[in-house]
Scaffold this motif. Sequence first.
Motif, mmCIF file in Angstrom:
data_model
loop_
_atom_site.group_PDB
_atom_site.id
_atom_site.type_symbol
_atom_site.label_atom_id
_atom_site.label_comp_id
_atom_site.label_asym_id
_atom_site.label_seq_id
_atom_site.Cartn_x
_atom_site.Cartn_y
_atom_site.Cartn_z
ATOM 1 N N MET A 1 72.344 2.410 54.792
ATOM 2 C CA MET A 1 70.896 2.339 54.922
ATOM 3 C C MET A 1 70.194 2.926 53.702
ATOM 4 O O MET A 1 70.833 3.390 52.758
ATOM 5 N N SER A 2 68.906 2.936 53.733
ATOM 6 C CA SER A 2 68.094 3.324 52.583
ATOM 7 C C SER A 2 68.141 4.822 52.332
ATOM 8 O O SER A 2 68.668 5.596 53.126
ATOM 9 N N ARG A 3 67.545 5.219 51.196
ATOM 10 C CA ARG A 3 67.464 6.640 50.870
ATOM 11 C C ARG A 3 66.620 7.397 51.898
ATOM 12 O O ARG A 3 66.891 8.559 52.197
ATOM 13 N N LYS A 4 65.609 6.731 52.405
ATOM 14 C CA LYS A 4 64.766 7.360 53.419
ATOM 15 C C LYS A 4 65.584 7.680 54.659
ATOM 16 O O LYS A 4 65.454 8.747 55.248
ATOM 17 N N SER A 5 66.442 6.760 55.029
ATOM 18 C CA SER A 5 67.313 6.996 56.178
ATOM 19 C C SER A 5 68.292 8.121 55.885
ATOM 20 O O SER A 5 68.623 8.924 56.770
ATOM 21 N N GLU A 6 68.775 8.180 54.658
ATOM 22 C CA GLU A 6 69.699 9.243 54.276
ATOM 23 C C GLU A 6 69.029 10.604 54.358
ATOM 24 O O GLU A 6 69.628 11.587 54.823
ATOM 25 N N ARG A 7 67.775 10.672 53.915
ATOM 26 C CA ARG A 7 67.033 11.931 54.028
ATOM 27 C C ARG A 7 66.824 12.319 55.485
ATOM 28 O O ARG A 7 66.927 13.492 55.850
ATOM 29 N N SER A 8 66.549 11.330 56.320
ATOM 30 C CA SER A 8 66.373 11.594 57.746
ATOM 31 C C SER A 8 67.662 12.113 58.364
ATOM 32 O O SER A 8 67.647 13.008 59.211
ATOM 33 N N LYS A 9 68.783 11.550 57.910
ATOM 34 C CA LYS A 9 70.077 11.987 58.437
ATOM 35 C C LYS A 9 70.353 13.434 58.059
ATOM 36 O O LYS A 9 70.842 14.227 58.877
ATOM 37 N N ARG A 10 70.037 13.779 56.797
ATOM 38 C CA ARG A 10 70.251 15.162 56.371
ATOM 39 C C ARG A 10 69.353 16.116 57.155
ATOM 40 O O ARG A 10 69.770 17.216 57.531
ATOM 41 N N LYS A 11 68.122 15.694 57.392
ATOM 42 C CA LYS A 11 67.197 16.520 58.167
ATOM 43 C C LYS A 11 67.712 16.707 59.588
ATOM 44 O O LYS A 11 67.630 17.801 60.165
ATOM 45 N N THR A 12 68.259 15.629 60.163
ATOM 46 C CA THR A 12 68.839 15.716 61.495
ATOM 47 C C THR A 12 69.987 16.704 61.524
ATOM 48 O O THR A 12 70.084 17.552 62.426
ATOM 49 N N ALA A 13 70.873 16.625 60.530
ATOM 50 C CA ALA A 13 72.025 17.523 60.466
ATOM 51 C C ALA A 13 71.580 18.974 60.339
ATOM 52 O O ALA A 13 72.130 19.867 61.000
ATOM 53 N N GLN A 14 70.581 19.222 59.519
ATOM 54 C CA GLN A 14 70.083 20.588 59.336
ATOM 55 C C GLN A 14 69.492 21.146 60.626
ATOM 56 O O GLN A 14 69.735 22.301 60.991
ATOM 57 N N THR A 15 68.726 20.306 61.336
ATOM 58 C CA THR A 15 68.122 20.749 62.583
ATOM 59 C C THR A 15 69.183 21.065 63.625
ATOM 60 O O THR A 15 69.111 22.076 64.322
ATOM 61 N N VAL A 16 70.192 20.184 63.722
ATOM 62 C CA VAL A 16 71.269 20.405 64.682
ATOM 63 C C VAL A 16 72.021 21.697 64.379
ATOM 64 O O VAL A 16 72.322 22.498 65.272
ATOM 65 N N LEU A 17 72.327 21.929 63.122
ATOM 66 C CA LEU A 17 73.036 23.150 62.738
ATOM 67 C C LEU A 17 72.196 24.392 63.045
ATOM 68 O O LEU A 17 72.724 25.423 63.477
ATOM 69 N N LEU A 18 70.895 24.301 62.828
ATOM 70 C CA LEU A 18 70.008 25.426 63.152
ATOM 71 C C LEU A 18 69.998 25.709 64.646
ATOM 72 O O LEU A 18 70.008 26.875 65.074
ATOM 73 N N VAL A 19 69.998 24.647 65.450
ATOM 74 C CA VAL A 19 69.986 24.811 66.900
ATOM 75 C C VAL A 19 71.240 25.538 67.367
ATOM 76 O O VAL A 19 71.172 26.520 68.120
ATOM 77 N N VAL A 20 72.401 25.066 66.919
ATOM 78 C CA VAL A 20 73.669 25.671 67.334
ATOM 79 C C VAL A 20 73.792 27.097 66.800
ATOM 80 O O VAL A 20 74.227 28.014 67.516
#
Length: 354
Positions: free
Chosen positions: A240-259
């Motif tokens: 997918m696009s770079r925008k999607s890649e940025r969204s994925k990284r943001k998702t990963a960061q949020t998940v790691l913060l939650v745990v």
Amino acid sequence: MLLPGNKSFGWAELLESNRSEAHGDGSAPEVVVVPVVFGLIFVVGVVGNSLVMMVMGNVKYGVGGGGGGRRSSSPTNIFILNLSVADLSFLLFCVPFQATIYSLPEWVFGSVLCKFGHYFSTVSMLVSIFTLVAMSVDRYIAVVLSKKSPCVRSRRNALAGVCVIWTLSLVCSVPVAQHQVLTNHPSAPNSTFCWEKWSGASKHTYRVTILLVGYLLPLLLISCCYAKVLLHLHKKMKNMSRKSERSKRKTAQTVLLVVAAFTICWMPHHIIAMWVEFGTFPLNEATFAFRIVSHCLSYGNSCVNPVLYAFLSENFRKACRQVFSCFLYPPPATGKVVHLRMENFSTTHSTSNI
């Protein structure tokens, strides 16, 4: 405050020695520092959770009529609202009472609040933790099992889940109320205090059960669900696009913060509980400070949750601005309805319609 019990003595002697060594007049640093820190946690947590509840409530009914409330009744938003209620209750029924132990010479709230305060603080703790688990399962179903999501993720099921969470928490906390009494101890700096009189195998079993049900198993479920979510998004977004890649990284960061927040905030609390229950808890300045830190972290989790589950959402921030704008500048009767579309783990793929 921990007082003499089973193999270890407790915090009574330590509190007494700390205060007498720090100041000859009987006052110690924690008499001022602890209430101030607890006060900051209390204010931040109450404001944050109240704001989440206020925004949810206003968005639910819309501003100009119409169907603006349907999205706010989604399973995700129901769980977020329940989490805010639990965290707010935890702060209201735990922090003020705990702070008085360090600042007042006696327990001034009576025997009824002695039982109810400790009971309901345990209830609120379990509700908060169980809701975090429910939210992780909700994310897993919405993202990984998206085809089955419309059938499973309904408002009715979410409300049923909330009822189950509160019922389990209320039942699991009953032993806490049963064994809380108003008592005193000759070595304690407090003339009277609320203390749990309970010993034997039943107490050991209960403590281990709370450790498993209230920490280890929730941590395992939360980690597994979010790991599956991240793995699924990683597979779907490879091309997918770079925008999607940025969204994925943001998702990963949020998940790691939650745990990480869940793990760090509650680990000291359970370490001390098991240490006191099954070992000999040493009485020194380091362990005294560790106990205070464990209190601050466990209470702080109720401040962190609104940030992680609401304010990190761009859509929530937009809805928050809209709600306050509507209060300051009320629109006409045909004005635009405020819509809240919570996307806690915002991506351009599977979570876009959560």
